[in-house]
Design a protein around this motif. Structure first.
Motif, PDB file in Angstrom:
ATOM      1  N   VAL A 258       0.841  -1.199   0.000  1.00 16.82           N
ATOM      2  CA  VAL A 258       0.000   0.000   0.000  1.00 16.82           C
ATOM      3  C   VAL A 258       0.882   1.257   0.000  1.00 16.82           C
ATOM      4  N   ALA A 259       1.917   1.239   0.865  1.00 19.70           N
ATOM      5  CA  ALA A 259       2.789   2.416   0.978  1.00 19.70           C
ATOM      6  C   ALA A 259       3.523   2.667  -0.345  1.00 19.70           C
ATOM      7  N   ASP A 260       4.006   1.571  -0.969  1.00 19.63           N
ATOM      8  CA  ASP A 260       4.720   1.720  -2.244  1.00 19.63           C
ATOM      9  C   ASP A 260       3.805   2.286  -3.313  1.00 19.63           C
ATOM     10  N   ALA A 261       2.572   1.748  -3.319  1.00 24.39           N
ATOM     11  CA  ALA A 261       1.625   2.188  -4.335  1.00 24.39           C
ATOM     12  C   ALA A 261       1.325   3.677  -4.171  1.00 24.39           C
ATOM     13  N   LEU A 262       1.209   4.107  -2.924  1.00 23.25           N
ATOM     14  CA  LEU A 262       0.854   5.500  -2.681  1.00 23.25           C
ATOM     15  C   LEU A 262       2.056   6.435  -2.750  1.00 23.25           C
ATOM     16  N   ALA A 263       3.271   5.854  -2.631  1.00 20.99           N
ATOM     17  CA  ALA A 263       4.475   6.693  -2.577  1.00 20.99           C
ATOM     18  C   ALA A 263       4.581   7.562  -3.817  1.00 20.99           C
ATOM     19  N   VAL A 264       4.343   6.953  -4.974  1.00 24.61           N
ATOM     20  CA  VAL A 264       4.521   7.679  -6.231  1.00 24.61           C
ATOM     21  C   VAL A 264       3.431   8.740  -6.418  1.00 24.61           C
TER      22      VAL A 264
ATOM     23  N   PHE B 186      20.499  14.970 -18.997  1.00 25.05           N
ATOM     24  CA  PHE B 186      21.377  13.824 -18.732  1.00 25.05           C
ATOM     25  C   PHE B 186      21.841  13.698 -17.274  1.00 25.05           C
ATOM     26  N   GLU B 187      21.022  14.227 -16.392  1.00 26.94           N
ATOM     27  CA  GLU B 187      21.262  13.989 -14.966  1.00 26.94           C
ATOM     28  C   GLU B 187      20.086  13.177 -14.429  1.00 26.94           C
ATOM     29  N   LEU B 188      20.357  12.461 -13.367  1.00 24.54           N
ATOM     30  CA  LEU B 188      19.357  11.506 -12.884  1.00 24.54           C
ATOM     31  C   LEU B 188      19.394  11.451 -11.355  1.00 24.54           C
ATOM     32  N   ILE B 189      18.221  11.404 -10.774  1.00 22.44           N
ATOM     33  CA  ILE B 189      18.123  11.220  -9.313  1.00 22.44           C
ATOM     34  C   ILE B 189      17.451   9.857  -9.121  1.00 22.44           C
ATOM     35  N   ALA B 190      18.115   8.969  -8.382  1.00 22.76           N
ATOM     36  CA  ALA B 190      17.627   7.575  -8.299  1.00 22.76           C
ATOM     37  C   ALA B 190      17.231   7.195  -6.880  1.00 22.76           C
ATOM     38  N   ASP B 191      16.297   6.264  -6.798  1.00 22.39           N
ATOM     39  CA  ASP B 191      15.967   5.684  -5.494  1.00 22.39           C
ATOM     40  C   ASP B 191      17.123   4.757  -5.084  1.00 22.39           C
ATOM     41  N   ARG B 192      17.400   4.707  -3.806  1.00 18.86           N
ATOM     42  CA  ARG B 192      18.519   3.884  -3.322  1.00 18.86           C
ATOM     43  C   ARG B 192      18.388   2.419  -3.739  1.00 18.86           C
ATOM     44  N   LYS B 193      17.123   1.960  -3.832  1.00 20.36           N
ATOM     45  CA  LYS B 193      16.922   0.528  -4.131  1.00 20.36           C
ATOM     46  C   LYS B 193      17.382   0.155  -5.546  1.00 20.36           C
ATOM     47  N   THR B 194      17.662   1.148  -6.363  1.00 21.43           N
ATOM     48  CA  THR B 194      18.184   0.818  -7.692  1.00 21.43           C
ATOM     49  C   THR B 194      19.595   0.251  -7.575  1.00 21.43           C
ATOM     50  N   GLY B 195      20.254   0.576  -6.453  1.00 15.14           N
ATOM     51  CA  GLY B 195      21.646   0.128  -6.280  1.00 15.14           C
ATOM     52  C   GLY B 195      22.625   1.108  -6.899  1.00 15.14           C
ATOM     53  N   LEU B 196      22.107   2.152  -7.516  1.00 14.02           N
ATOM     54  CA  LEU B 196      22.988   3.156  -8.117  1.00 14.02           C
ATOM     55  C   LEU B 196      23.571   4.052  -7.022  1.00 14.02           C
ATOM     56  N   VAL B 197      24.758   4.575  -7.281  1.00 18.47           N
ATOM     57  CA  VAL B 197      25.361   5.508  -6.320  1.00 18.47           C
ATOM     58  C   VAL B 197      25.717   6.793  -7.066  1.00 18.47           C
ATOM     59  N   ILE B 198      25.969   7.832  -6.277  1.00 16.61           N
ATOM     60  CA  ILE B 198      26.294   9.134  -6.862  1.00 16.61           C
ATOM     61  C   ILE B 198      27.507   8.975  -7.802  1.00 16.61           C
TER      62      ILE B 198
ATOM     63  N   PRO C  52      13.175  -7.928  -0.848  1.00 15.84           N
ATOM     64  CA  PRO C  52      13.289  -7.173  -2.097  1.00 15.84           C
ATOM     65  C   PRO C  52      12.297  -6.012  -2.178  1.00 15.84           C
ATOM     66  N   ARG C  53      11.138  -6.174  -1.532  1.00 16.66           N
ATOM     67  CA  ARG C  53      10.188  -5.054  -1.502  1.00 16.66           C
ATOM     68  C   ARG C  53      10.090  -4.541  -0.080  1.00 16.66           C
ATOM     69  N   ARG C  54       9.538  -3.340   0.046  1.00 14.88           N
ATOM     70  CA  ARG C  54       9.497  -2.721   1.357  1.00 14.88           C
ATOM     71  C   ARG C  54       8.622  -3.487   2.335  1.00 14.88           C
ATOM     72  N   VAL C  55       9.090  -3.634   3.569  1.00 16.65           N
ATOM     73  CA  VAL C  55       8.299  -4.222   4.652  1.00 16.65           C
ATOM     74  C   VAL C  55       8.074  -3.093   5.648  1.00 16.65           C
ATOM     75  N   VAL C  56       6.828  -2.645   5.724  1.00 13.17           N
ATOM     76  CA  VAL C  56       6.524  -1.478   6.569  1.00 13.17           C
ATOM     77  C   VAL C  56       5.763  -1.930   7.807  1.00 13.17           C
ATOM     78  N   LEU C  57       6.374  -1.741   8.964  1.00 14.92           N
ATOM     79  CA  LEU C  57       5.714  -2.119  10.216  1.00 14.92           C
ATOM     80  C   LEU C  57       5.531  -0.883  11.086  1.00 14.92           C
TER      81      LEU C  57
END
Lengths: 377, 230
Positions: free
Chosen positions: A40-46, A134-146, A334-339
């Motif tokens: 639910v949280a993931d769905a609403l996050a966007v 050509f700049e990009l801001i990524a979510d941490r879960k992509t595994g990309l780093v600055i 792999p997906r968020r666990v929100v407690l």
């Protein structure tokens, strides 16, 4: 003298093992609750990320999440001029796969206009866009780093910022690019035949389109009035933020949510049966001792107390172990666990009731024991 | 109440199970009186009614007919609830079992003091009384040991201490020496006799152990639910 505690201490290793087993079961229950909340949280996050008041989308659609929506990019200017609108921004969404560091990333690309609504609310690391391309801001879960460079479509993008918990309802992590780059990416990903026709100039000039225009209203502005006004335009429709959230929950994640909800109910039922069986077995093993207690004059409340207290200690320990384990491992899912604390509180209440009901079976067996069975060796 | 007073009166007590053709008469019109200080044995073959009689005196089983008085109080007269009978057992009756039946999760001292705890004694007073009894029965040095680590004789003495904890005046024993060798059996019987004398209690034991018959004041024989002699 607390007989329940004394009995537990006597068979401590076995009791701890039982609690641990129950704890593992509680971990699964809590994980399911967390996955359910996470969905639910993931769905609403966007939907929540742009902090919009109104979503302007293509007429006849429930876009841009439940259905595809495509409107001219200049709709933003028209919306921005409407009374009560403080800010408006065009926004695009598309899911793509991109290769990076030997693996394939599935990314939810969000295009927005820097300086206008639609971008990330908070950048956890790095910076916002310093250039319009050509700049990009990524979510941490992509595994990309600055500093990472990744190819999207025909262009290479540099990661300049990182955000957290930005993903679509499918759990794909989000990356933000400028609207101009997102539109170029859309074109680059068009079918080859369409690109050839466009290069030949067939079909006329193609106007850039976006998925939606989001509007932030001035304080006190009437959301209903604005949406009604937008709907008067034949090619546009408008949804309030609340309508967009409800739509997403009702159409996009509803089936998955119900599936997990049902599984959770089954899991709780299994837990109840397991707790009942453990307590019943523990009681059956003590029938001779219970008969002896009855024979020497122990009142029913002493015997009921022995069983119910052990059931509650078992339930509380299992829940405690379950909570500790899930807090330890939840970030590895792999997906968020929100407690939320509320979830733990509700589960505590359920386990409390389950333990009391489950101990009823044991109490019933204990009450039936004839004290005479203690005689006769 | 003084020495020699009647502690147990069983008058015309009968117990039957089932009805019609399936009716089984476990006891038929049994009369018995036991006085303070007396140590008596209930003897008889299997199915003769010894255990049934012991259960009725111990307020575990209600008779089908007849009157039972314990320490002057009539029981099974319709006024007693199950909880009242349990309280009566706690206050007036001590049980000694064939297999000692100590609670395995309590120490020797706790096995004794649990009775006092149930009777509402303050914890410290209960522990002191338990220690006093264990010392008296010469197992005080094993007070903090769990039953699994006690020898048969020690466990039986702890069981006797438990039976005496709340100073009951009626002690019922079911094969109290069955798990003991001959020497220890004689010692336990001597101990029970001494307790009966010192505490003005009566002891009613079911036994098959012929080696200890001479330690009883009376031998009560039962056959087919009837007293045949005493």
């Amino acid at each position: 003298m607390n007989l329940a505690i004394r009995d537990i201490r006597h068979g401590l290793f076995r009791f701890v093992l039982t609690c641990f087993g129950l704890g593992l079961l509680m971990t699964v229950v809590l994980a399911m609750i967390g996955i359910y909340n996470g969905l639910v949280a993931d769905a609403l996050a966007v939907v929540k990320a742009p902090a919009a008041d109104v979503w302007v989308v293509e007429a006849g659609t429930q876009g841009p999440f439940a259905e595809a929506s495509s409107i001219p990019a200049d709709t933003r200017d028209a919306v921005a001029r409407m009374p009560g609108v403080a800010e408006a921004g065009a926004i695009t969404f598309q899911t793509i796969e991109a290769a990076h560091a030997g693996r394939t990333l599935r990314l939810y690309v969000i295009g927005f206009e820097p300086g206008r609504p639609g971008g990330p609310q908070r950048i956890a690391e790095g910076r916002g866009f310093g250039s319009s391309h050509f700049e990009l801001i990524a979510d941490r879960k992509t595994g990309l780093v600055i500093g990472d460079r990744i190819r999207l479509g025909r262009d290479r993008f540099t990661v300049v910022g990182l955000v957290e918990n930005a993903m679509n309802s499918g759990g794909d992590p989000a990356v933000y690019v400028t609207l101009a780059d997102a539109i170029a990416l859309q074109t680059a990903l068009d079918p080859a035949a369409a690109r050839v026709q466009a290069a030949r100039g067939a079909g006329g000039a193609r106007l850039p389109t976006v998925a939606a225009v989001i509007a932030v209203l001035e304080p006190g502005a009437d959301v209903a009035l604005l949406t009604a006004t937008v709907r008067q335009w034949k090619h546009l429709s408008a949804l309030s933020q609340a309508e967009q959230e409800n739509l997403l929950l009702a159409s996009v994640v509803d089936r998955a949510r119900r599936q997990i909800g049902l599984f959770l109910a089954i899991l709780l039922s299994v837990s109840a049966v397991v707790i009942a069986l453990i307590i019943y077995t523990m009681t059956m093993e003590k029938l001779k001792q219970i008969a002896t207690l009855k024979l020497i004059g122990a009142p029913d409340r002493t015997i009921i107390g022995l069983i119910v207290q052990q059931a509650l200690i078992l339930g509380a320990s299992g829940l405690g172990i379950g909570l500790a384990l899930i807090l330890l491992v939840k970030d590895n899912f792999p997906r968020r666990v929100v407690l939320e604390p509320f979830n733990a509180l509700v589960l505590t209440g359920i386990i409390l009731v389950v333990c009391i009901v489950a101990s009823g079976l044991g109490v019933r067996a204990a009450m039936k024991v004839d004290p005479a069975t203690a005689l006769g060796g | 109440m003084t020495r020699g007073d009647v502690l147990v009166t069983v008058q015309g007590v009968a117990k039957h199970y089932g009805s019609g053709e399936t009716r089984v008469d476990a006891l038929r019109a049994v009369d018995l009186q036991v006085r303070a200080g007396e140590v008596i044995a209930l003897l008889g073959p299997s199915g003769s009614g010894k255990t049934t009689l012991l259960n009725i005196i111990g307020c575990i089983l209600a008779p089908s007919a007849g009157r039972v008085e314990l320490d002057g109080d009539p029981v099974f007269d319709g006024k007693w609830l199950r909880s009242d009978l349990r309280r009566l057992r706690l206050d007036k009756i001590g049980f000694i079992f064939q297999a000692h039946n100590l609670l395995p999760f309590l120490t020797a001292e706790e096995n004794v003091s649990v009775v006092l705890d149930l009777a509402g004694w303050p914890a410290a007073k209960g522990r002191a009384r338990a220690r006093e009894l264990l010392d008296y029965l010469e197992v005080g040095h094993r007070a903090s040991v769990k039953p699994a680590l006690l020898s048969g004789g020690e466990a039986q003495r702890v069981a006797i201490a438990r039976a005496l904890a709340n100073r009951p005046r009626i002690i019922l024993a079911d094969e109290p020496t069955a798990a003991l060798d001959s020497g220890r059996a004689q010692l336990v019987m001597d101990l029970l006799r001494k307790l009966a004398t010192e505490q003005e209690a009566c002891i009613i034991a079911v036994t098959h152990d012929e080696k200890i018959f001479d330690r009883f004041d009376r031998l009560i024989h039962l056959r087919d639910g009837r007293l045949v002699d005493s």
